[in-house]
Design a protein around this motif. Structure first.
Motif, PDB file in Angstrom:
ATOM      1  N   ALA B 277      73.055  29.929  34.753  1.00 37.78           N
ATOM      2  CA  ALA B 277      72.731  30.379  36.209  1.00 37.78           C
ATOM      3  C   ALA B 277      73.182  31.680  36.323  1.00 37.78           C
ATOM      4  N   GLY B 278      72.134  32.412  37.019  1.00 36.53           N
ATOM      5  CA  GLY B 278      72.275  33.953  37.346  1.00 36.53           C
ATOM      6  C   GLY B 278      72.062  34.741  35.948  1.00 36.53           C
ATOM      7  N   ARG B 279      71.660  34.176  34.803  1.00 40.08           N
ATOM      8  CA  ARG B 279      71.489  34.708  33.807  1.00 40.08           C
ATOM      9  C   ARG B 279      70.203  34.604  33.271  1.00 40.08           C
ATOM     10  N   CYS B 280      69.706  33.673  33.444  1.00 42.39           N
ATOM     11  CA  CYS B 280      68.523  33.026  32.942  1.00 42.39           C
ATOM     12  C   CYS B 280      67.158  33.911  33.458  1.00 42.39           C
ATOM     13  N   THR B 281      66.391  34.613  32.637  1.00 42.00           N
ATOM     14  CA  THR B 281      65.204  35.348  33.027  1.00 42.00           C
ATOM     15  C   THR B 281      63.880  34.532  33.052  1.00 42.00           C
ATOM     16  N   ASP B 282      63.859  33.256  32.836  1.00 44.28           N
ATOM     17  CA  ASP B 282      62.627  32.518  32.858  1.00 44.28           C
ATOM     18  C   ASP B 282      61.870  32.908  31.831  1.00 44.28           C
ATOM     19  N   CYS B 283      62.279  33.186  30.616  1.00 45.47           N
ATOM     20  CA  CYS B 283      61.286  33.519  29.551  1.00 45.47           C
ATOM     21  C   CYS B 283      60.567  32.341  28.810  1.00 45.47           C
ATOM     22  N   GLY B 284      61.132  30.911  29.260  1.00 45.19           N
ATOM     23  CA  GLY B 284      60.412  29.892  28.818  1.00 45.19           C
ATOM     24  C   GLY B 284      60.434  29.396  27.311  1.00 45.19           C
ATOM     25  N   THR B 285      61.303  30.032  26.765  1.00 47.20           N
ATOM     26  CA  THR B 285      61.586  29.708  25.141  1.00 47.20           C
ATOM     27  C   THR B 285      62.096  28.385  25.104  1.00 47.20           C
ATOM     28  N   CYS B 286      63.060  27.954  25.977  1.00 48.15           N
ATOM     29  CA  CYS B 286      63.627  26.575  25.892  1.00 48.15           C
ATOM     30  C   CYS B 286      62.562  25.424  25.692  1.00 48.15           C
ATOM     31  N   GLU B 287      61.547  25.617  26.814  1.00 48.39           N
ATOM     32  CA  GLU B 287      60.685  24.713  27.148  1.00 48.39           C
ATOM     33  C   GLU B 287      59.401  24.582  25.764  1.00 48.39           C
ATOM     34  N   THR B 288      59.242  26.103  25.249  1.00 48.08           N
ATOM     35  CA  THR B 288      58.218  26.182  24.291  1.00 48.08           C
ATOM     36  C   THR B 288      58.680  25.537  22.922  1.00 48.08           C
ATOM     37  N   VAL B 289      60.201  25.726  22.759  1.00 48.12           N
ATOM     38  CA  VAL B 289      60.471  25.356  21.138  1.00 48.12           C
ATOM     39  C   VAL B 289      60.754  23.729  21.209  1.00 48.12           C
ATOM     40  N   CYS B 290      60.973  23.036  22.388  1.00 40.39           N
ATOM     41  CA  CYS B 290      61.219  21.616  22.366  1.00 40.39           C
ATOM     42  C   CYS B 290      60.093  20.766  21.672  1.00 40.39           C
ATOM     43  N   PRO B 291      60.537  20.332  20.611  1.00 40.55           N
ATOM     44  CA  PRO B 291      59.760  19.445  19.846  1.00 40.55           C
ATOM     45  C   PRO B 291      59.075  18.203  20.634  1.00 40.55           C
ATOM     46  N   MET B 292      59.853  17.712  21.661  1.00 42.75           N
ATOM     47  CA  MET B 292      59.238  16.715  22.469  1.00 42.75           C
ATOM     48  C   MET B 292      58.653  17.266  23.800  1.00 42.75           C
ATOM     49  N   GLY B 293      58.339  18.501  23.934  1.00 44.00           N
ATOM     50  CA  GLY B 293      57.768  18.592  25.188  1.00 44.00           C
ATOM     51  C   GLY B 293      58.301  18.698  26.422  1.00 44.00           C
ATOM     52  N   ILE B 294      59.886  18.566  26.562  1.00 41.66           N
ATOM     53  CA  ILE B 294      60.651  18.127  27.800  1.00 41.66           C
ATOM     54  C   ILE B 294      60.544  19.690  28.468  1.00 41.66           C
ATOM     55  N   ASN B 295      60.304  19.458  29.844  1.00 38.53           N
ATOM     56  CA  ASN B 295      60.103  20.712  30.800  1.00 38.53           C
ATOM     57  C   ASN B 295      61.612  20.768  31.173  1.00 38.53           C
ATOM     58  N   GLY B 312      70.547  37.151  46.128  1.00 41.21           N
ATOM     59  CA  GLY B 312      69.649  38.094  46.129  1.00 41.21           C
ATOM     60  C   GLY B 312      69.689  38.662  44.873  1.00 41.21           C
ATOM     61  N   ILE B 313      70.055  37.964  43.931  1.00 34.39           N
ATOM     62  CA  ILE B 313      69.973  38.712  42.544  1.00 34.39           C
ATOM     63  C   ILE B 313      68.955  38.000  41.850  1.00 34.39           C
ATOM     64  N   GLU B 314      68.483  38.647  40.866  1.00 35.81           N
ATOM     65  CA  GLU B 314      67.457  38.117  39.791  1.00 35.81           C
ATOM     66  C   GLU B 314      68.115  38.771  38.608  1.00 35.81           C
ATOM     67  N   ALA B 315      68.431  38.065  37.456  1.00 36.63           N
ATOM     68  CA  ALA B 315      68.941  38.182  36.147  1.00 36.63           C
ATOM     69  C   ALA B 315      68.328  39.487  35.576  1.00 36.63           C
ATOM     70  N   GLY B 316      69.052  40.456  35.201  1.00 37.30           N
ATOM     71  CA  GLY B 316      68.472  41.428  34.133  1.00 37.30           C
ATOM     72  C   GLY B 316      67.790  42.509  34.997  1.00 37.30           C
ATOM     73  N   MET B 317      67.725  42.461  36.496  1.00 41.01           N
ATOM     74  CA  MET B 317      67.019  43.513  37.272  1.00 41.01           C
ATOM     75  C   MET B 317      68.045  44.626  37.608  1.00 41.01           C
ATOM     76  N   GLN B 318      69.410  44.214  37.485  1.00 40.07           N
ATOM     77  CA  GLN B 318      69.890  45.564  38.193  1.00 40.07           C
ATOM     78  C   GLN B 318      71.216  45.588  36.956  1.00 40.07           C
ATOM     79  N   PRO B 319      70.805  46.465  36.130  1.00 35.17           N
ATOM     80  CA  PRO B 319      71.786  46.816  34.918  1.00 35.17           C
ATOM     81  C   PRO B 319      73.373  47.312  35.522  1.00 35.17           C
ATOM     82  N   ASP B 320      73.374  48.012  36.533  1.00 35.25           N
ATOM     83  CA  ASP B 320      74.848  48.260  37.029  1.00 35.25           C
ATOM     84  C   ASP B 320      75.469  47.433  37.807  1.00 35.25           C
ATOM     85  N   ALA B 321      74.830  46.280  38.155  1.00 38.41           N
ATOM     86  CA  ALA B 321      75.371  45.292  39.133  1.00 38.41           C
ATOM     87  C   ALA B 321      76.042  44.301  38.245  1.00 38.41           C
TER      88      ALA B 321
END
Lengths: 153, 366, 345
Positions: B277-295, B312-321
């Protein structure tokens, strides 16, 4: 597991912070405010100590309801513990709702050490909510049910 | 005419070779070609000669930031656990990074997993990565032997067929709703920058689930995660998961059981997502690597939505915050509280210094 | 050996017949609906209605789940004070009902025989073997990721199958491979297969044997130390993310861990899948981990399959189904590893 009989009483695990809500519960006791005896209190140093693991673990072990209670914002014994907790609980509460855990299973409140009466009210409210929901089944681990079919495949 | 990704590949090879030859970096993290169509293999290159192995294509679905902390460590001179840090600057590592991966590097920096000064970000604007699963679903039952990539189409070939499909139609869900495809950190620019995207609703997939009834949501959750085999590919492929001991491996107390019990599996996924939470950038890797295709990305995406809406925060968008869960605001929303209506005591800073039980508390004198 | 002739219609009738008396499972080609949460991922319980559909190549999930249930309960007990069983550990009552797994591929059938080598004296594995009948279909087509012929198997093999179906012009010929297979066809009115079809199948098999490569067998004589220290492991370990996907989808990975679970006073001791890719797998109580690094764990998996296991038992612990090749998140390809190992000086 015994399903809802007429005299079913829910088990509610209450994580109370030592400095406010636990003292509030104490005050409710000495002031003779009545509240349901369904809660089992776990005293924690601060609401910020209560992790998602503890809450879900209680649910998994068969708690019908959860109450996490800490000091009011601004009153934290550790200055900011409850502020951090508030953010975490807001997200957890939404996430549990998202996966379909009934609203009302996991509850959060602020009760100060001087609010014995309010503590009794919160417990009353939570107990009523959980009673209305019935015994918990979602995210509750049952090992007896597992034996029969999972074994096979 | 070379395709965009061919140009990018060539630039990555050239820049990687240059950085290694100059001695600016000790290693470059990139991708090598895979042995099957639509696969790639993450590769750490340590010599200029090996740079020819590096490639870039539309199937680079794994988040390379996951390899960054270990690679940084591997280029340091060997030392014992008690030895002091060597003097002088430590060797650097270059890494190919798109929008989401670069945001993960920001998060890693915020969490002190990575020293920003030791990282050379080779920034690549992401045009959206293709989901192998989506392509396979189109040709279900037929084996795909070769996929050629154009800028906007894929030519999919099998033993007895060859078809051209639109590339965007098979781009991963997370890329289709991505708002920041261009890297937020760029030390070496690769290819052309891509502009910010404005998907009509980045959270459309999450909202579809939110609109269901609570029972329908529970049904969705149990069904979605029922096929999990607990291989932890989602966890291990994630750059956010770097704990030396994961909560699933804790034995005392044991938070989550280890078998395929539906509750244990569900709890693993809920807690894994929650820890992002608050750290995920929605890169989708978890979903992509799942051998069972779980979303399982739905859970983290839901948290991303809440973090954005509530704080009001998106992970990784404010390096100093600070990260959203390592900070707070006095007036954070608290609608979820059971007794939210109860009067909130004065929040004047003076009360912040207040310590100990309230006078008159029954605790006193004990 | 008995060889019978079966038409597609007769196959449907057989499935119906079996599902009346046994638990019958078939590969689930689409994601399983929640209505059947009690079946292992990748398989579905069938009631005999509807035709059997198979995909080319191996089944989505391997058959090991029927022999190594995830989890297998070893003991049950209670912690309740007033319970008459207090202080007793009981062996759970296990179903002895026959389970028939339909649609098994020759590679998976062979995997059961390979797993049987280390599990010869394991009562749980053996009990599951006794009650499981494998009804297999030989492969007319292979995927590009299939390499069973390299591993000593054959797409037309019937090894380990109780009933082996091979396609003919107008249906199947069925080889009855065991007493369990025999039991499945008794009472059914089936004609024996034509001699010409049996010889045709034998000829096709002979061709496969000739085409299969035995180069890999030279690995068995190689010096372990050289393979262990080969430079190929470093880049491999670096790319590997150490998830357990390959080990859990692998039909011949059989490692387990044991744990006690207690929920509200009721306890059970379970055996569940473990993976040598996880750091916890080799962690000692002292805190020392002999395979503490990623590269060591990656190397262990491949050397176990290609060196340790054959040194001990003879055959390689791999059937060449290609599932790991397809599903590895970082495209680590065991075929490449084998070639690199053969190239080690």
């Amino acid at each position: 597991m015994t399903e809802q009989s007429t005299n079913w009483e829910p088990k509610i695990i209450a994580f109370l912070c030592n400095w406010c809500s636990y003292a509030g519960a104490d005050l409710a006791g000495v002031s003779r405010f009545q509240y349901p005896s369904n809660i089992r209190i776990v005293r924690v140093p601060c609401s910020g100590r209560v992790s998602e693991n503890m809450i879900l673990s209680a649910l998994k072990s068969g708690a019908d309801g959860i109450l996490v209670s800490g000091c009011h914002p601004g009153d934290c014994h550790y200055i900011s513990g409850n502020y951090f907790a508030r953010r975490r609980f807001a997200l957890l509460s939404n996430l549990l709702d998202f996966i379909g855990v009934e609203p009302g299973r996991v509850n959060f409140s602020w009760v100060s050490a001087s609010e014995g009466e309010q503590f009794a009210e919160v417990v009353q409210g939570v107990t009523e909510k959980v009673k209305a929901l019935g015994s918990a089944s979602r995210l509750v681990k049952k090992i007896d049910a597992l034996e029969t079919e999972l074994q096979v495949a | 005419m070379p395709t965009i990704n061919e140009i990018v590949s060539e630039e990555i090879r050239a820049q990687a070779r240059k950085l290694l030859e100059e001695g600016t970096v000790a290693a470059v993290i990139g991708y090598a070609a895979g042995t099957l169509p639509m696969t790639v293999r993450p590769l750490v290159v340590r010599s200029p000669e090996d740079c020819s192995k590096l490639i870039w294509n539309t199937f680079c679905v794994l988040n390379l930031a996951n390899y960054l902390p270990a690679t940084l460590k591997s280029v340091e001179p060997p030392r014992g656990p008690r030895d002091p840090k060597p003097e002088g600057p430590l060797p650097k590592v270059a890494i190919c990074a798109t929008g989401c991966w670069s945001r993960n590097i920001v998060v890693q920096t915020q969490e002190h997993q990575v020293d920003r000064d030791r990282v050379v970000v080779m920034g690549v604007g992401s045009r959206g990565m293709v989901s192998r699963r989506k392509v396979e679903a189109i040709f279900s039952g037929k084996e795909i032997l070769k996929v050629e990539e154009g800028d906007h189409e894929l030519i999919v070939q099998g033993a007895d067929f060859s078809e051209t499909i639109n590339r965007w139609s098979v781009v991963r869900d997370n890329c289709q709703t991505c708002t920041h495809p261009d890297p937020v950190l760029v030390d070496v620019r690769i290819g052309e920058p891509v502009s910010e995207r404005k998907p009509p609703n980045p959270f459309i997939q999450v909202e579809k689930i939110e609109q269901k009834t609570v029972d329908a949501r529970w049904a969705w959750f149990t069904e979605e995660f029922s096929t999990c085999i607990r291989c932890y590919a989602c966890r291990n492929a994630c750059p956010l998961c770097y704990c030396p001991t994961c909560f699933v491996d804790d034995a005392k107390p044991q938070w989550v059981g280890k078998s395929l019990d539906a509750v244990d599996t569900g709890l693993f996924h809920v807690l894994r997502a929650y820890h992002c939470a608050g750290r995920c950038t929605d890169c989708g890797t978890c979903e992509t690597v799942c051998p069972m295709g779980i979303n399982m990305r739905m859970l983290t995406k839901k948290l991303n939505k809440d973090v954005l809406n509530l704080y009001g925060i998106e992970a990784g968008m404010q390096p100093d915050a600070p990260l959203p869960l390592t900070t707070y605001a006095m007036d954070d929303p608290q609608k979820f509280m059971a007794n939210e209506v109860a009067p909130v005591p004065s929040m004047a800073p003076a009360t912040l210094g207040h310590r100990g039980p309230v006078p008159g508390s029954v605790k006193e004198g004990k | 050996m008995k060889v019978l002739k079966v038409t597609p219609a007769e196959l449907d009738a057989m499935m119906q017949q079996w599902s009346k008396a046994h638990r019958v499972y078939a590969p689930a080609l689409v994601k399983q609906p929640a209505a059947s949460p009690n079946c292992a991922p990748g398989w579905r319980r069938v009631d005999g209605s509807g035709a059997l559909t198979l995909s080319t190549g191996p089944t989505p999930a391997s058959v090991k789940t029927f022999f190594f249930p995830q989890p297998e309960t070893l003991l049950t007990y209670t912690l309740e004070n007033n319970h008459p069983d207090k202080g007793l550990m009981r062996e759970p009552e296990k179903s002895k009902e026959m389970q028939v797994v339909v649609g098994v591929r020759p590679c998976d059938a062979r995997s059961v025989l390979l797993n049987n080598l280390p599990y010869q004296e394991d009562p749980f594995f053996q009990a599951n073997r006794r009650r499981t009948a494998l009804v297999g279909f030989t492969c007319d087509q292979s995927l590009s990721t299939c390499f069973c012929t390299q591993m000593g198997g054959s797409p037309l093999g019937s090894e380990g199958l109780d009933l082996a179906f091979s396609r003919t012009q107008d249906g199947f010929i069925v080889e009855v491979g065991s007493a369990k297979g025999e039991a499945l066809v008794t009472g059914l009115d089936l004609a024996p297969a034509d001699e010409s079809e049996i010889t045709a199948l034998a000829a096709r098999r002979q061709k496969e044997v000739k085409a299969s490569s035995t180069e890999l067998d030279t690995l068995k004589g190689r010096e372990l130390g050289k393979l262990y220290d080969a430079p190929l492991w470093q880049p491999l370990g670096e790319s590997c993310i150490n998830c357990g996907a390959c080990t859990f989808i692998c039909p011949t990975c059989y490692c387990f861990d044991i744990q006690d679970e207690v929920v509200r006073g009721q306890g059970r001791r379970i055996r569940y899948w473990d993976s040598c890719m996880f750091p916890l797998y080799s962690l000692h109580t002292s805190g020392h981990n002999p395979r503490g690094q990623k590269v060591q764990r990656t190397r262990n998996r491949f050397l176990h399959k290609l060196k340790y296991f054959p040194d001990r038992f003879g055959p390689f612990s791999c059937v060449g189904c290609g599932r790991c090749v397809q599903d590895c998140p970082v495209n680590i390809d065991i075929r490449e590893v084998m070639n690199d190992l053969l190239a080690v000086e």
